[in-house]
Design an enzyme around this catalytic site. Structure first.
Site, PDB file in Angstrom:
ATOM      1  N   ASP A   1      -0.985  -5.901  -5.059  1.00  0.00           N
ATOM      2  CA  ASP A   1      -0.334  -5.679  -3.774  1.00  0.00           C
ATOM      3  C   ASP A   1      -1.210  -4.740  -2.937  1.00  0.00           C
ATOM      4  O   ASP A   1      -2.106  -4.071  -3.476  1.00  0.00           O
ATOM      5  CB  ASP A   1       1.042  -5.051  -4.032  1.00  0.00           C
ATOM      6  CG  ASP A   1       1.756  -4.635  -2.770  1.00  0.00           C
ATOM      7  OD1 ASP A   1       1.808  -5.431  -1.818  1.00  0.00           O
ATOM      8  OD2 ASP A   1       2.258  -3.493  -2.729  1.00  0.00           O
TER       9      ASP A   1
ATOM     10  N   ASP B   1       0.076  -2.722   0.432  1.00  0.00           N
ATOM     11  CA  ASP B   1       0.763  -1.585   1.029  1.00  0.00           C
ATOM     12  C   ASP B   1       1.397  -0.683  -0.027  1.00  0.00           C
ATOM     13  O   ASP B   1       2.122  -1.161  -0.914  1.00  0.00           O
ATOM     14  CB  ASP B   1       1.852  -2.073   1.995  1.00  0.00           C
ATOM     15  CG  ASP B   1       1.274  -2.816   3.182  1.00  0.00           C
ATOM     16  OD1 ASP B   1       0.794  -2.151   4.102  1.00  0.00           O
ATOM     17  OD2 ASP B   1       1.273  -4.064   3.163  1.00  0.00           O
TER      18      ASP B   1
END
Length: 294
Positions: A85, A87
């Site tokens: 991922d 963020d």
């Protein structure tokens, strides 16, 4: 064989290990060996003949928190695929929240982001609501946001470049946007990026996405596609922090939660909560002498 690798405060380590071993004995899980890895001196490796991985994580968490931890059913090996991922995992910010600040909408959008990460509302709904609120924002705000607000978390580039040096393919997959993810991937060293595209017309955001949505199912599909391309023997490491990351974390051989929300943490094989991202390298057994400097 159940194996746990743990990085925790050294003060009181032996007494904490004794207490954890006793707690595991009560649950019918016997510690066969516990040693500091000679090639990664700050990593404690605990081995059990058998047992429940979830119980082991819970007991170790109770006695060593905060810690960096990985629990596996087999010997730990360097993965051939890393899917992460972006963020609040590879960067310390939520891009859409920071971008919203340029439209004086950060509190409203951040509240939606938090509910989605906690799993309280589904991701597609949350994404549509947030992107819609940005309608009319000048596209130039994205460049300013990137330069002024977005920074990789500590150890991100060392982690990616070191894994690549060991033959591991590194893929960034995000529910965020290519406007941010492409520059971030180049900065850190990822080889592929999967994400959403913001609609732009006349130099302003349209409040809609351009193209299909990238969500939890996209992250899982990307992991499976990349793993299939590498073949059945490819070990997979996946890392994230929110509910949107749970499917890929659960599907990986080594699923790690980085300073994560409770639901993502529960789904993972371990977590990074004490150190920076280079702790992943130590948990994988890669000596510091082999790390690729940023």
């Amino acid at each position: 064989m159940l194996i746990a690798r743990l990085i925790a405060d050294k003060e009181g380590l032996e007494s904490k290990l004794d207490a954890a071993s006793e707690a595991l004995e009560v649950k019918g899980m016997r510690v066969a060996a516990a040693t500091m890895l000679d090639f990664c001196g700050d990593v404690l490796q605990i081995m059990l003949p058998d047992g429940d991985a979830a119980v082991l994580r819970k007991v170790l968490d109770a006695h060593f928190k905060p810690s960096d931890l990985l629990v596996t059913q087999d010997a730990v090996e360097i993965p051939r695929l890393f899917v992460s991922d972006m963020d609040s995992t590879m960067i310390g910010q939520e891009c859409i929240d920071e971008l919203a600040d340029f439209a004086n909408l950060k509190p409203q959008i951040a509240a939606i982001t938090e509910r989605a990460m906690q799993g309280e509302i589904d991701f597609p709904t949350a994404l549509a609501e947030r992107v819609g609120l940005l309608r009319g924002l000048d596209e130039s705000a994205i460049g300013r946001c990137l330069s002024e607000r977005i920074e990789p978390v500590a150890g991100a580039r060392v982690l990616v470049e070191t894994l690549k040096s060991k033959g591991c393919r590194c893929v960034l997959v995000t529910g965020g946007f290519h406007h941010f993810a492409d520059p971030v991937a180049e900065m850190i060293g990822f080889e592929r990026v999967v994400g959403n595209r913001l609609g732009v017309a006349g130099g302003s955001l349209t409040g809609e996405l351009a193209g299909p949505i990238s969500d939890a199912s996209t992250k899982l599909a990307t992991l499976r596609e990349e793993a299939d391309n590498l073949g059945p023997a490819a070990g997979v490491l996946a890392m994230g922090d929110g509910a949107n990351d749970i499917p890929m974390i659960a599907a990986a051989d080594y699923g790690l939660a980085y300073r994560a929300k409770p639901k993502a943490r529960m789904a993972a094989d371990g977590w990074i909560e004490r150190g920076d991202l280079t702790s992943v390298l130590s948990l994988l057994g890669i000596p510091k002498s082999e790390w690729v400097a940023s």
